[in-house]
Design a protein around this motif. Structure first.
Motif, PDB file in Angstrom:
ATOM      1  N   PRO A  73      41.194  46.206  46.901  1.00 46.22           N
ATOM      2  CA  PRO A  73      42.240  46.562  47.869  1.00 46.22           C
ATOM      3  C   PRO A  73      41.790  47.614  48.896  1.00 46.22           C
ATOM      4  N   ALA A  74      40.984  48.582  48.479  1.00 46.98           N
ATOM      5  CA  ALA A  74      40.489  49.575  49.441  1.00 46.98           C
ATOM      6  C   ALA A  74      39.575  48.914  50.460  1.00 46.98           C
ATOM      7  N   ALA A  77      41.775  47.112  52.824  1.00 48.31           N
ATOM      8  CA  ALA A  77      42.419  48.061  53.742  1.00 48.31           C
ATOM      9  C   ALA A  77      41.496  48.375  54.905  1.00 48.31           C
ATOM     10  N   PHE A 133      43.080  52.698  47.032  1.00 55.93           N
ATOM     11  CA  PHE A 133      43.756  51.962  48.103  1.00 55.93           C
ATOM     12  C   PHE A 133      44.628  52.881  48.954  1.00 55.93           C
TER      13      PHE A 133
END
Length: 266
Positions: A73-74, A77, A133
């Protein structure tokens, strides 16, 4: 104020999130220092007070899947920020690129470099996933808020790029050395790490990871990025101290002169 020579002027939102980020990470580092370790890697079964029945009810995933998942997820992002915030701003472009590269590297390492044995609890995975995240997303958003503001009097982009590249290279190299120490499978066989800076500190990969986050901070020059870098430093200092204590407990021959994370100092 001298600090404003290095930073974009912080808003109330940036100040509040910066304080929350630093406090959370520093508290986690203090917990590691005191022996309350987040349960993954070699600490997965250390200090756990849960009963066997409780452990059997906890959802787990194979460590390789869990580790790759918690970084994804990071990474997303960072990648999605190119579309969400398409501002033509060199500083913003550098930050988005650095975040995306760092977490993509961590996903690849989780899939192809690291050696694992055992599983990771889903609760632990979600805690780490959320931290990476949210912090990455907020770092990107605070940079968006700074677009159009007067630049800090002292430009730190170039040293930030140097720190980031040094950190990501050194972090990968020491992760590669660690991967050569163990066979993958159910039998955990830890050894005293050798090579690179392992002759000086037990966690040089943490030292270089800290440099990555300070690279983010110098590229970004927002209060949040500095607070996050400082908080990450505090957490990894605590984690490295716990790791050194673990090695001392497992290996009688572990060299006493090897520090935790900073050569000759800590």
């Amino acid at each position: 104020m001298a600090l404003l020579k290095f930073l974009f002027p912080p808003t109330l939102f940036v100040t509040a999130t910066s304080l929350a980020s630093f406090t959370t990470m520093a508290s986690a580092g203090l917990s590691e220092f005191r022996g309350k370790n987040v349960e993954y890697s070699k600490f997965s079964n250390v200090g756990s007070k849960a009963s066997d029945a409780e452990k059997s009810n906890n959802s787990t995933l194979p460590s390789r899947i869990a580790m790759a998942t918690l970084y994804t997820p990071a990474f997303l992002a960072g990648v999605s920020s190119f579309a969400i915030f398409p501002e033509e701003n060199l500083r913003f472009l550098l930050l988005k690129s650095a975040i995306s590269i760092h977490f993509f590297k961590r996903v690849l390492e989780s899939c192809f470099v690291h050696k694992y044995s055992g599983e990771m609890g889903v609760e632990t995975m979600m805690m780490i996933l959320s931290s990476y995240f949210i912090s990455s997303a907020v770092m990107i958003f605070t940079q968006h808020l700074a677009v159009g503001l007067p630049e800090p009097a002292i430009d730190l982009k170039t040293p930030g790029i140097i720190l980031f590249l040094t950190g990501i290279t050194g972090n990968f190299y020491h992760h590669f050395l660690l991967s050569k120490l163990r066979n993958e499978g159910p039998n955990r066989e830890y050894k005293i790490p050798r090579g690179g800076l392992f002759g000086f500190v037990v966690c040089p990969h943490y030292l270089f990871e800290v440099l990555v986050f300070w690279g983010f901070a110098l590229i970004s020059q927002t209060l949040f990025s500095f607070a996050y870098a400082m908080g990450t430093t505090c957490y990894l200092l605590g984690r490295s101290y716990a790791t050194r204590r673990w090695y001392l407990s497992k290996f009688e021959e572990f060299p006493q002169n090897i520090k935790s994370m900073i050569p000759f100092l800590f």
